[in-house]
Scaffold this motif. Structure first.
Motif, PDB file in Angstrom:
ATOM      1  N   PRO A  41      -2.641   0.584 -17.793  1.00 16.11           N
ATOM      2  CA  PRO A  41      -3.012   1.623 -16.814  1.00 16.11           C
ATOM      3  C   PRO A  41      -4.172   1.242 -15.895  1.00 16.11           C
ATOM      4  O   PRO A  41      -4.156   1.573 -14.705  1.00 16.11           O
ATOM      5  N   VAL A  42      -5.160   0.524 -16.429  1.00 18.49           N
ATOM      6  CA  VAL A  42      -6.298   0.106 -15.594  1.00 18.49           C
ATOM      7  C   VAL A  42      -5.819  -0.894 -14.539  1.00 18.49           C
ATOM      8  O   VAL A  42      -6.165  -0.804 -13.357  1.00 18.49           O
ATOM      9  N   GLY A  43      -4.992  -1.855 -14.967  1.00 19.78           N
ATOM     10  CA  GLY A  43      -4.451  -2.854 -14.040  1.00 19.78           C
ATOM     11  C   GLY A  43      -3.578  -2.231 -12.971  1.00 19.78           C
ATOM     12  O   GLY A  43      -3.628  -2.609 -11.796  1.00 19.78           O
ATOM     13  N   ILE A  44      -2.765  -1.246 -13.374  1.00 24.21           N
ATOM     14  CA  ILE A  44      -1.900  -0.534 -12.419  1.00 24.21           C
ATOM     15  C   ILE A  44      -2.754   0.145 -11.357  1.00 24.21           C
ATOM     16  O   ILE A  44      -2.467   0.055 -10.159  1.00 24.21           O
ATOM     17  N   HIS A  45      -3.813   0.812 -11.804  1.00 26.22           N
ATOM     18  CA  HIS A  45      -4.717   1.496 -10.862  1.00 26.22           C
ATOM     19  C   HIS A  45      -5.348   0.504  -9.892  1.00 26.22           C
ATOM     20  O   HIS A  45      -5.421   0.755  -8.682  1.00 26.22           O
ATOM     21  N   GLU A  46      -5.776  -0.651 -10.404  1.00 30.87           N
ATOM     22  CA  GLU A  46      -6.428  -1.664  -9.559  1.00 30.87           C
ATOM     23  C   GLU A  46      -5.459  -2.221  -8.515  1.00 30.87           C
ATOM     24  O   GLU A  46      -5.821  -2.366  -7.338  1.00 30.87           O
ATOM     25  N   ILE A  47      -4.237  -2.541  -8.944  1.00 32.68           N
ATOM     26  CA  ILE A  47      -3.260  -3.106  -8.012  1.00 32.68           C
ATOM     27  C   ILE A  47      -2.826  -2.067  -6.989  1.00 32.68           C
ATOM     28  O   ILE A  47      -2.655  -2.364  -5.806  1.00 32.68           O
ATOM     29  N   ARG A  48      -2.667  -0.814  -7.446  1.00 28.77           N
ATOM     30  CA  ARG A  48      -2.317   0.248  -6.505  1.00 28.77           C
ATOM     31  C   ARG A  48      -3.401   0.406  -5.440  1.00 28.77           C
ATOM     32  O   ARG A  48      -3.113   0.506  -4.248  1.00 28.77           O
ATOM     33  N   SER A  49      -4.670   0.391  -5.875  1.00 32.25           N
ATOM     34  CA  SER A  49      -5.788   0.520  -4.930  1.00 32.25           C
ATOM     35  C   SER A  49      -5.806  -0.655  -3.954  1.00 32.25           C
ATOM     36  O   SER A  49      -6.064  -0.479  -2.753  1.00 32.25           O
ATOM     37  N   LEU A  50      -5.507  -1.851  -4.469  1.00 27.94           N
ATOM     38  CA  LEU A  50      -5.463  -3.036  -3.615  1.00 27.94           C
ATOM     39  C   LEU A  50      -4.368  -2.906  -2.565  1.00 27.94           C
ATOM     40  O   LEU A  50      -4.606  -3.104  -1.364  1.00 27.94           O
ATOM     41  N   ILE A  51      -3.153  -2.544  -3.006  1.00 27.82           N
ATOM     42  CA  ILE A  51      -2.021  -2.416  -2.072  1.00 27.82           C
ATOM     43  C   ILE A  51      -2.324  -1.356  -1.023  1.00 27.82           C
ATOM     44  O   ILE A  51      -2.071  -1.550   0.165  1.00 27.82           O
ATOM     45  N   ARG A  52      -2.899  -0.240  -1.469  1.00 32.68           N
ATOM     46  CA  ARG A  52      -3.226   0.855  -0.554  1.00 32.68           C
ATOM     47  C   ARG A  52      -4.226   0.394   0.514  1.00 32.68           C
ATOM     48  O   ARG A  52      -4.173   0.844   1.670  1.00 32.68           O
ATOM     49  N   SER A  53      -5.116  -0.539   0.143  1.00 34.60           N
ATOM     50  CA  SER A  53      -6.170  -0.983   1.070  1.00 34.60           C
ATOM     51  C   SER A  53      -5.709  -2.085   2.025  1.00 34.60           C
ATOM     52  O   SER A  53      -6.367  -2.347   3.034  1.00 34.60           O
ATOM     53  N   LEU A  54      -4.593  -2.742   1.706  1.00 34.73           N
ATOM     54  CA  LEU A  54      -4.205  -3.939   2.460  1.00 34.73           C
ATOM     55  C   LEU A  54      -3.954  -3.696   3.952  1.00 34.73           C
ATOM     56  O   LEU A  54      -4.405  -4.496   4.781  1.00 34.73           O
ATOM     57  N   PRO A  55      -3.238  -2.625   4.356  1.00 33.51           N
ATOM     58  CA  PRO A  55      -3.014  -2.429   5.794  1.00 33.51           C
ATOM     59  C   PRO A  55      -4.302  -2.404   6.608  1.00 33.51           C
ATOM     60  O   PRO A  55      -4.380  -3.023   7.676  1.00 33.51           O
ATOM     61  N   GLN A  56      -5.316  -1.705   6.106  1.00 38.46           N
ATOM     62  CA  GLN A  56      -6.585  -1.644   6.848  1.00 38.46           C
ATOM     63  C   GLN A  56      -7.390  -2.925   6.694  1.00 38.46           C
ATOM     64  O   GLN A  56      -7.965  -3.430   7.651  1.00 38.46           O
ATOM     65  N   GLN A  57      -7.399  -3.454   5.460  1.00 37.09           N
ATOM     66  CA  GLN A  57      -8.226  -4.621   5.171  1.00 37.09           C
ATOM     67  C   GLN A  57      -7.722  -5.868   5.898  1.00 37.09           C
ATOM     68  O   GLN A  57      -8.508  -6.650   6.434  1.00 37.09           O
ATOM     69  N   PHE A  58      -6.399  -6.063   5.917  1.00 43.15           N
ATOM     70  CA  PHE A  58      -5.833  -7.299   6.477  1.00 43.15           C
ATOM     71  C   PHE A  58      -4.894  -7.058   7.661  1.00 43.15           C
ATOM     72  O   PHE A  58      -4.233  -7.983   8.124  1.00 43.15           O
ATOM     73  N   ASP A  59      -4.799  -5.804   8.122  1.00 46.04           N
ATOM     74  CA  ASP A  59      -3.897  -5.476   9.224  1.00 46.04           C
ATOM     75  C   ASP A  59      -2.468  -5.922   8.900  1.00 46.04           C
ATOM     76  O   ASP A  59      -1.821  -6.586   9.705  1.00 46.04           O
ATOM     77  N   CYS A  60      -2.004  -5.575   7.693  1.00 49.40           N
ATOM     78  CA  CYS A  60      -0.663  -6.000   7.304  1.00 49.40           C
ATOM     79  C   CYS A  60       0.210  -4.791   6.963  1.00 49.40           C
ATOM     80  O   CYS A  60      -0.265  -3.654   6.892  1.00 49.40           O
TER      81      CYS A  60
END
Length: 251
Positions: free
Chosen positions: A163-182
């Motif tokens: 569950p902790v890993g799922i939360h971390e990866i979800r947060s990462l994916i959610r941030s990618l469009p803004q963070q990397f313009d992808c």
């Protein structure tokens, strides 16, 4: 602006049609949650985008480039994570990524950046064969992120994570469009996670696209048909079960 578009995209294997006349449109800079039961055609669709299998008919464009004419250019813009990632077991996580870095002709710093993004820095020297399933999933995601591609195609990226890993990866994916313009196309069976990370939703069943649009549009559309709208999972199940009834399919 749509960064991925398909027109009547179809893939058949003999008499079986895995993907049937799909018209998808994925908006640039969004997370598109691609949903469907096992065997619905999600992975087949993603493999067509990556040139791993060829469409039987129909067309698609990625970032304005047409397949198959611009296949190499398309691949240069796409980072992908499809099914279980394969690595050299006798090499460390860091060494595995360095091979990809050399192929992509990226700076050496890109390896440490990718490892940092997915939380594997402290395990970078460990042999890949000694990685847990969750760590292998993270390493696969790191390989997809190498070079910060404008388009990411991720098939079940949280498979095997706690569950902790799922939360971390979800947060990462959610941030990618803004963070990397992808733009991110992500499939998952964890619908509660998709509900928290996706801007738009596509629902596939028996190879046909039953719905695509924003989460809000999905709720409005479902409410009008009398489907539950409290959470994405209940809505998804109602849509798929109704489609199966129309087809006379028993699950």
């Amino acid at each position: 602006m749509n960064i991925i578009e398909t027109k009547q995209l179809t893939k058949s294997y003999g008499t079986f049609t895995a993907v049937s006349n799909v018209d998808m449109h994925i908006r640039k800079g969004t997370v598109y949650g691609f949903l469907g039961p096992n065997g619905a055609g999600k992975s087949t669709t993603m493999k067509m985008f990556l040139g791993l299998t060829q469409p039987t008919s129909g067309t698609f464009t990625i970032d304005g480039k047409s397949h198959p004419a611009d296949r190499v250019k398309i691949l240069s813009e796409v980072g992908s994570f499809i099914e279980a990632p394969a690595f050299y077991g006798n090499l460390s996580g860091e060494e595995n990524l360095d091979i990809i870095r050399k192929i992509l002709k990226l700076p050496k710093s890109s390896v440490s950046e990718a490892l940092e993004l997915v939380g594997l820095t402290q395990h970078r020297k460990r042999l890949a064969k000694k990685y847990s399933l969750g760590m292998k999933q993270r390493l696969g995601l790191a390989s997809a992120l190498m070079g910060r591609p404008p388009i990411l195609i991720l098939d079940e990226p949280t498979n095997g994570l706690d569950p902790v890993g799922i939360h971390e990866i979800r947060s990462l994916i959610r941030s990618l469009p803004q963070q990397f313009d992808c733009t991110v196309l992500v499939s998952s069976h964890l619908l509660s996670e998709i509900e928290l990370m996706a801007d738009d939703i596509g629902i596939l069943n028996h190879g046909e696209l039953l719905f695509q649009g924003t989460l809000e549009e999905l709720k409005q559309n479902s409410a009008a048909k009398g489907y539950p709208t409290d959470n994405l999972e209940d809505t998804f199940l109602a849509i798929v079960e109704n489609d199966n009834r129309k087809r006379g399919v028993r699950r």
